[in-house]
Write an enzyme that holds these catalytic residues in place. Structure first.
Site, PDB file in Angstrom:
ATOM      1  N   GLU A  38      55.762 -13.539 -43.931  1.00 52.24           N
ATOM      2  CA  GLU A  38      55.060 -12.996 -42.755  1.00 52.24           C
ATOM      3  C   GLU A  38      53.559 -12.901 -42.996  1.00 52.24           C
ATOM      4  O   GLU A  38      52.770 -13.183 -42.094  1.00 52.24           O
ATOM      5  CB  GLU A  38      55.635 -11.631 -42.361  1.00 52.24           C
ATOM      6  N   GLY A  95      61.958 -11.236 -39.931  1.00 52.43           N
ATOM      7  CA  GLY A  95      60.552 -10.879 -39.846  1.00 52.43           C
ATOM      8  C   GLY A  95      59.857 -11.610 -38.715  1.00 52.43           C
ATOM      9  O   GLY A  95      60.339 -12.642 -38.235  1.00 52.43           O
ATOM     10  N   CYS A 118      62.408 -20.014 -40.256  1.00 55.72           N
ATOM     11  CA  CYS A 118      61.396 -19.293 -39.482  1.00 55.72           C
ATOM     12  C   CYS A 118      61.764 -19.353 -38.001  1.00 55.72           C
ATOM     13  O   CYS A 118      62.191 -20.404 -37.524  1.00 55.72           O
ATOM     14  CB  CYS A 118      60.028 -19.948 -39.714  1.00 55.72           C
ATOM     15  N   LEU A 119      61.590 -18.243 -37.298  1.00 50.58           N
ATOM     16  CA  LEU A 119      61.912 -18.213 -35.865  1.00 50.58           C
ATOM     17  C   LEU A 119      61.050 -19.199 -35.071  1.00 50.58           C
ATOM     18  O   LEU A 119      61.450 -19.632 -34.000  1.00 50.58           O
ATOM     19  CB  LEU A 119      61.726 -16.796 -35.305  1.00 50.58           C
ATOM     20  N   HIS A 159      51.905 -16.143 -42.416  1.00 46.34           N
ATOM     21  CA  HIS A 159      51.663 -16.456 -40.997  1.00 46.34           C
ATOM     22  C   HIS A 159      50.285 -15.973 -40.552  1.00 46.34           C
ATOM     23  O   HIS A 159      49.655 -16.582 -39.683  1.00 46.34           O
ATOM     24  CB  HIS A 159      52.710 -15.774 -40.108  1.00 46.34           C
ATOM     25  N   GLN A 180      53.007 -15.338 -34.051  1.00 50.03           N
ATOM     26  CA  GLN A 180      54.236 -15.944 -33.506  1.00 50.03           C
ATOM     27  C   GLN A 180      54.516 -15.490 -32.078  1.00 50.03           C
ATOM     28  O   GLN A 180      55.360 -16.079 -31.398  1.00 50.03           O
ATOM     29  CB  GLN A 180      55.449 -15.590 -34.386  1.00 50.03           C
TER      30      GLN A 180
END
Ligand code: NI
Length: 157
Positions: free
Chosen positions: A132, A46, A89-90, A135, A51
């Site tokens: 997500e 996701g 998390c990326l 975020h 981001q």
């Protein structure tokens, strides 16, 4: 389409609250396309707009390859049960932790054509949707972690 730069933990943009999308302009649909390409390149599950540096309530999730869900102005309308699973998390490379999340969620959102839809998620999809949507309110997964994995545990993953 373009690969976007993924903002990393420590950047204050990840802590801001995103604004709703009022009009789905070509800029928004291009952002969705670019986010998809960026997510695929990063091998993630996701990605949320903040981001990639955009403070708008937009996110995408893809728990099953090819089953990408694009969500504009998503809202969790129902949740039930509980799960505790490992999450990452990326934007937070190299860190993993166990979060407590609902087992099932119902999310209402708008698609890129301006139609509202509902998605029900269970297990990984429920977790990804919650992660997500968090975020969009400046919340990072480790804020909700029951515990972080040790380097030894990460080595075993
Ligand atoms: Ni994340």
């Amino acid at each position: 389409m373009a690969i976007l730069n993924i903002v990393k933990d420590g950047d204050e943009i990840l802590r801001r609250k995103c604004r709703p999308v009022e009009n789905i302009t070509p800029r928004i649909t291009r952002l969705l396309d670019d986010m998809k390409e960026t997510l695929h390149k990063a091998n993630g599950v996701g990605l949320a707009a903040p981001q990639v540096g955009v403070l708008r309530r937009i996110c995408i999730v893809e728990c099953e390859p090819g089953e990408l869900i694009e969500l504009i102005n998503p809202e969790i309308t129902e949740m039930s049960g509980e799960q505790q699973e490992v999450e990452g998390c990326l934007s937070v490379p190299g860190k993993w932790g166990v979060t407590k999340r609902p087992e099932k969620v119902t999310v209402k959102a708008t698609d890129r054509h301006g139609n509202s839809f509902t998605v029900e998620g269970e297990g990984l999809l429920a977790r990804a949707l919650c992660h997500e949507i968090d975020h969009l309110d400046g919340i990072i997964f480790y804020d909700k972690c029951v515990r972080m994995l040790s380097p030894e545990e990460i080595g075993e993953e």
